[in-house]
Design a protein around this motif. Structure first.
Motif, PDB file in Angstrom:
ATOM      1  N   TYR A  83       0.902  -1.162   0.000  1.00 46.50           N
ATOM      2  CA  TYR A  83       0.000   0.000   0.000  1.00 46.50           C
ATOM      3  C   TYR A  83       0.936   1.206   0.000  1.00 46.50           C
ATOM      4  O   TYR A  83       1.498   1.537   1.048  1.00 46.50           O
ATOM      5  CB  TYR A  83      -0.859   0.038   1.255  1.00 46.50           C
ATOM      6  CG  TYR A  83      -1.765  -1.168   1.446  1.00 46.50           C
ATOM      7  CD1 TYR A  83      -2.990  -1.261   0.790  1.00 46.50           C
ATOM      8  CD2 TYR A  83      -1.401  -2.195   2.314  1.00 46.50           C
ATOM      9  CE1 TYR A  83      -3.827  -2.354   0.990  1.00 46.50           C
ATOM     10  CE2 TYR A  83      -2.231  -3.288   2.523  1.00 46.50           C
ATOM     11  CZ  TYR A  83      -3.435  -3.364   1.852  1.00 46.50           C
ATOM     12  OH  TYR A  83      -4.259  -4.432   2.055  1.00 46.50           O
ATOM     13  N   GLY A  84       1.157   1.805  -1.148  1.00 49.37           N
ATOM     14  CA  GLY A  84       2.137   2.900  -1.215  1.00 49.37           C
ATOM     15  C   GLY A  84       3.483   2.381  -0.716  1.00 49.37           C
ATOM     16  O   GLY A  84       3.958   1.332  -1.173  1.00 49.37           O
ATOM     17  N   LEU A 128      -6.090 -12.533   3.208  1.00 45.14           N
ATOM     18  CA  LEU A 128      -7.430 -13.087   2.998  1.00 45.14           C
ATOM     19  C   LEU A 128      -8.163 -12.307   1.894  1.00 45.14           C
ATOM     20  O   LEU A 128      -8.867 -12.896   1.076  1.00 45.14           O
ATOM     21  CB  LEU A 128      -8.253 -13.057   4.297  1.00 45.14           C
ATOM     22  CG  LEU A 128      -7.710 -13.893   5.471  1.00 45.14           C
ATOM     23  CD1 LEU A 128      -8.745 -13.970   6.595  1.00 45.14           C
ATOM     24  CD2 LEU A 128      -7.320 -15.297   5.048  1.00 45.14           C
ATOM     25  N   GLY A 129      -7.969 -10.993   1.870  1.00 42.41           N
ATOM     26  CA  GLY A 129      -8.604 -10.161   0.831  1.00 42.41           C
ATOM     27  C   GLY A 129      -8.142 -10.569  -0.560  1.00 42.41           C
ATOM     28  O   GLY A 129      -8.945 -10.650  -1.498  1.00 42.41           O
ATOM     29  N   VAL A 175     -10.817  -9.780  -3.480  1.00 42.70           N
ATOM     30  CA  VAL A 175     -11.305  -8.450  -3.131  1.00 42.70           C
ATOM     31  C   VAL A 175     -10.165  -7.453  -3.351  1.00 42.70           C
ATOM     32  O   VAL A 175     -10.368  -6.290  -3.677  1.00 42.70           O
ATOM     33  CB  VAL A 175     -11.743  -8.411  -1.640  1.00 42.70           C
ATOM     34  CG1 VAL A 175     -12.204  -7.021  -1.239  1.00 42.70           C
ATOM     35  CG2 VAL A 175     -12.841  -9.436  -1.384  1.00 42.70           C
ATOM     36  N   LEU A 176      -8.922  -7.931  -3.168  1.00 47.44           N
ATOM     37  CA  LEU A 176      -7.726  -7.123  -3.394  1.00 47.44           C
ATOM     38  C   LEU A 176      -6.884  -7.803  -4.468  1.00 47.44           C
ATOM     39  O   LEU A 176      -6.915  -9.025  -4.590  1.00 47.44           O
ATOM     40  CB  LEU A 176      -6.882  -7.065  -2.113  1.00 47.44           C
ATOM     41  CG  LEU A 176      -7.384  -6.241  -0.946  1.00 47.44           C
ATOM     42  CD1 LEU A 176      -6.522  -6.530   0.283  1.00 47.44           C
ATOM     43  CD2 LEU A 176      -7.331  -4.759  -1.281  1.00 47.44           C
ATOM     44  N   LYS A 177      -6.130  -6.996  -5.196  1.00 41.08           N
ATOM     45  CA  LYS A 177      -5.225  -7.571  -6.217  1.00 41.08           C
ATOM     46  C   LYS A 177      -3.808  -7.612  -5.654  1.00 41.08           C
ATOM     47  O   LYS A 177      -3.326  -6.632  -5.099  1.00 41.08           O
ATOM     48  CB  LYS A 177      -5.219  -6.681  -7.467  1.00 41.08           C
ATOM     49  CG  LYS A 177      -6.457  -6.864  -8.331  1.00 41.08           C
ATOM     50  CD  LYS A 177      -6.216  -7.884  -9.460  1.00 41.08           C
ATOM     51  CE  LYS A 177      -7.510  -8.353 -10.103  1.00 41.08           C
ATOM     52  NZ  LYS A 177      -8.241  -9.400  -9.361  1.00 41.08           N
ATOM     53  N   ALA A 232     -14.226 -18.953  -7.513  1.00 41.72           N
ATOM     54  CA  ALA A 232     -13.951 -19.283  -6.112  1.00 41.72           C
ATOM     55  C   ALA A 232     -14.695 -18.307  -5.194  1.00 41.72           C
ATOM     56  O   ALA A 232     -15.325 -18.715  -4.229  1.00 41.72           O
ATOM     57  CB  ALA A 232     -12.452 -19.230  -5.850  1.00 41.72           C
ATOM     58  N   ARG A 233     -14.623 -17.026  -5.523  1.00 41.43           N
ATOM     59  CA  ARG A 233     -15.263 -16.020  -4.658  1.00 41.43           C
ATOM     60  C   ARG A 233     -16.764 -16.287  -4.527  1.00 41.43           C
ATOM     61  O   ARG A 233     -17.355 -16.078  -3.484  1.00 41.43           O
ATOM     62  CB  ARG A 233     -15.034 -14.620  -5.223  1.00 41.43           C
ATOM     63  CG  ARG A 233     -15.666 -13.563  -4.328  1.00 41.43           C
ATOM     64  CD  ARG A 233     -15.282 -12.180  -4.707  1.00 41.43           C
ATOM     65  NE  ARG A 233     -15.618 -11.864  -6.081  1.00 41.43           N
ATOM     66  CZ  ARG A 233     -15.503 -10.644  -6.605  1.00 41.43           C
ATOM     67  NH1 ARG A 233     -15.021  -9.673  -5.884  1.00 41.43           N
ATOM     68  NH2 ARG A 233     -15.833 -10.423  -7.854  1.00 41.43           N
TER      69      ARG A 233
END
Ligand code: ATP
Length: 294
Positions: A14-15, A47-48, A53-55, A72-73
């Protein structure tokens, strides 16, 4: 070993903050898999990513039974955040809304309420539920669609001791029914009580992964004390067989090979130290975890 998920070298920033620095592990089918680590170690990020939900910035993961991440999601049951249930509505009516939003059949509702032991209370208003019951209802929502994998982020966080016990029991029961469960936790004690397998994260690095009994195995420790523990520790640090040493109220030592209290006592005495305390101990897993993550 049959696996449900393989993760290879996942990285995520993240940055300037590197949340995951190349993490790899496998999740065995039928396991209760704990992702263990202190706050900020990257559990939620991991987990995200697994739930699409996250790349990830780099690395890959593969759910064995699903063609791609999107499939899967849809199929996996998950609880990453506390769901927004309506306080003035009953457990049943709330799940009806959840099922509609998730495009899952309404036929399942009675069944999932039974699984989380809320069927008798299905017509009770959500607002009257205890914290543990609210969390069980959230898990019931995740169970809609009869998933064979459940992903839970800190499922006992914020609960009172009764609620914590209820959720842990439920997780064990769901596992017995054949569901593979992947759960994040910052509590070693929880992982010990509930999980069969574990991956330990610290600041985005994987410290260790595998069956709980292998990763968190106990070492034999001997606790010794005399009138000058610092000097005693200095002597023991020079012992050729020493593996680990911690100096607290007593000096705790472990050795690479078998060491009995008699031999150690003799060694100390011959080097000028008269012990007033010597005891063999199984060091608690908690202190091992603290040492791994400090
Ligand atoms: P916690 O139990 O506190 O949620 P965690 O182990 O789940 O911790 P993450 O939430 O994955 O850890 O966070 C890992 C690191 O990434 C932390 O340093 C966190 O501050 C940072 N982080 C997480 N989400 C973001 C975001 N959206 N923007 C910036 N930094 C983030």
């Amino acid at each position: 070993m049959e696996t449900v998920l393989q993760i290879h070298s996942i990285e995520k920033s993240y940055g300037p903050v590197k949340a995951l620095k190349g993490v790899s592990f496998k999740v065995p089918k039928g396991s209760v898999f704990g992702v263990l680590g202190p706050n900020g170690s990257g559990k939620t990020t991991m987990l995200g990513i697994l739930l699409d939900v996250l790349k990830a910035d780099a690395g890959t993961y593969h759910w064995e039974n699903y063609q791609d991440a999107a499939a899967a999601r849809k199929q996996i049951g998950s609880l990453l955040e506390t769901p927004n249930f309506y306080h003035y509505m009953s457990a049943y009516d709330n799940l009806e809304i959840t099922a509609t939003i998730k495009e899952r059949g309404l036929d399942d509702i009675d069944n999932v309420l039974k699984k989380v032991n809320l069927f008798e209370r299905r017509h009770t208003k959500f607002s009257t539920f205890s914290l543990g019951m609210k969390q069980r209802l959230a898990i019931a929502g995740a169970l809609l669609g009869n998933p064979d994998i459940l992903v839970l982020d800190e499922p006992t966080n914020g609960l009172d001791p009764v609620g914590i016990a209820e959720i842990r029991e439920l997780i064990i029961q769901l596992s017995k029914e054949g569901i593979t469960i992947i759960m994040a936790s910052h509590l070693l004690d929880e992982v010990e009580k509930v999980c069969t397998d574990v991956a330990i994260l610290k600041q985005g690095n994987l410290l260790s992964a595998g069956p709980v009994i292998e990763v968190l195995n106990d070492d034999d420790w001997i606790e010794v004390g005399c009138s000058d523990n610092e000097a005693l520790a200095a002597l023991l640090r020079r012992h050729i067989g020493l593996k680990n040493i911690i100096v607290q109220a007593f000096v705790q030592v472990s050795f690479g090979s078998e060491m009995d209290t008699e031999t150690l006592n003799k060694y100390c005495f011959e080097n000028g130290f008269i012990l007033h305390h010597i005891q063999k101990r199984k060091r608690s897993l908690e202190s091992k975890f603290m040492e791994m993550t400090k």
